[in-house]
Design a protein around this motif. Structure first.
Motif, PDB file in Angstrom:
ATOM      1  N   ARG A 256       0.839  -1.201   0.000  1.00  0.00           N
ATOM      2  CA  ARG A 256       0.000   0.000   0.000  1.00  0.00           C
ATOM      3  C   ARG A 256       0.874   1.250   0.000  1.00  0.00           C
ATOM      4  O   ARG A 256       1.995   1.247   0.517  1.00  0.00           O
ATOM      5  N   LEU A 257       0.322   2.283  -0.588  1.00  0.00           N
ATOM      6  CA  LEU A 257       0.966   3.587  -0.625  1.00  0.00           C
ATOM      7  C   LEU A 257       1.047   4.135   0.795  1.00  0.00           C
ATOM      8  O   LEU A 257       0.100   4.008   1.572  1.00  0.00           O
ATOM      9  N   SER A 258       2.160   4.762   1.112  1.00  0.00           N
ATOM     10  CA  SER A 258       2.360   5.379   2.418  1.00  0.00           C
ATOM     11  C   SER A 258       2.779   6.826   2.178  1.00  0.00           C
ATOM     12  O   SER A 258       3.949   7.106   1.951  1.00  0.00           O
ATOM     13  N   GLY A 259       1.832   7.730   2.164  1.00  0.00           N
ATOM     14  CA  GLY A 259       2.130   9.130   1.889  1.00  0.00           C
ATOM     15  C   GLY A 259       1.704   9.518   0.492  1.00  0.00           C
ATOM     16  O   GLY A 259       1.026   8.765  -0.210  1.00  0.00           O
ATOM     17  N   ALA A 260       2.142  10.682   0.088  1.00  0.00           N
ATOM     18  CA  ALA A 260       1.741  11.254  -1.197  1.00  0.00           C
ATOM     19  C   ALA A 260       2.705  10.847  -2.306  1.00  0.00           C
ATOM     20  O   ALA A 260       3.864  10.524  -2.059  1.00  0.00           O
TER      21      ALA A 260
ATOM     22  N   SER B 222      -2.460  -6.117  10.377  1.00  0.00           N
ATOM     23  CA  SER B 222      -2.135  -4.750   9.916  1.00  0.00           C
ATOM     24  C   SER B 222      -0.709  -4.316  10.214  1.00  0.00           C
ATOM     25  O   SER B 222      -0.377  -3.139  10.076  1.00  0.00           O
ATOM     26  N   SER B 223       0.152  -5.245  10.638  1.00  0.00           N
ATOM     27  CA  SER B 223       1.554  -4.878  10.823  1.00  0.00           C
ATOM     28  C   SER B 223       2.187  -4.636   9.452  1.00  0.00           C
ATOM     29  O   SER B 223       1.711  -5.135   8.442  1.00  0.00           O
ATOM     30  N   ALA B 224       3.250  -3.861   9.444  1.00  0.00           N
ATOM     31  CA  ALA B 224       3.938  -3.542   8.190  1.00  0.00           C
ATOM     32  C   ALA B 224       5.444  -3.757   8.381  1.00  0.00           C
ATOM     33  O   ALA B 224       6.191  -2.811   8.613  1.00  0.00           O
TER      34      ALA B 224
ATOM     35  N   GLU C 197       4.357   0.488   2.014  1.00  0.00           N
ATOM     36  CA  GLU C 197       4.508  -0.496   3.078  1.00  0.00           C
ATOM     37  C   GLU C 197       3.933  -1.819   2.607  1.00  0.00           C
ATOM     38  O   GLU C 197       3.015  -1.851   1.786  1.00  0.00           O
ATOM     39  N   LEU C 198       4.450  -2.892   3.150  1.00  0.00           N
ATOM     40  CA  LEU C 198       3.906  -4.222   2.923  1.00  0.00           C
ATOM     41  C   LEU C 198       3.164  -4.596   4.200  1.00  0.00           C
ATOM     42  O   LEU C 198       3.776  -4.760   5.258  1.00  0.00           O
TER      43      LEU C 198
END
Length: 126
Positions: free
Chosen positions: A70-74, A94-96, A87-88
């Motif tokens: 998933r995208l983390s930030g812009a 929901s841990s990454a 992040e994976l």
């Protein structure tokens, strides 16, 4: 949202669609996201072409079953280049455990020409 910004965000969305595709849909998603001769380079891989990129995606799924990128930030971009963090994430808790950032270049059709990935967080033994 400006047209140039949308261009980068759309390309990154297709990128994540490829990384998160079901096993039987990875090849098609990679072909949609990447240029035919596109490449992918990170500390663990340096490949070119749809088939090799799809193999890297499949290997990540095998190593981290039940995880989603998933995208983390812009997304930030200019000219034909964009950068973004990711992040994976475990679907179970929901841990990454894995995170990084990528820099992509786009071709004239807004398909990925190259990816340069950097790993910021990797669990021991991964």
């Amino acid at each position: 949202m400006s047209a140039p910004t949308r261009r980068y965000e759309d390309a990154v969305a297709r990128y994540f669609e490829a990384w998160n595709a079901a096993p039987d849909a990875v090849a098609k998603a990679v072909a949609v996201a990447w240029a035919k001769d596109g490449g992918y380079t990170d500390p663990l891989a340096d490949v070119r072409g749809h088939e090799q990129i799809a193999a890297v995606v499949a290997a990540a799924h095998e190593q981290f079953p039940g995880f989603t990128f998933r995208l983390s930030g812009a997304v930030d971009g200019h000219h034909d280049t964009a950068r973004f963090s990711w992040e994976l994430v475990s679907e179970a808790d929901s841990s990454a455990p894995v995170a990084g950032f990528d820099v992509i270049t786009l071709d004239g059709e807004d398909r990925i020409r190259s990816v340069f990935g950097f790993l910021d967080r990797v669990p021991g033994g991964a």
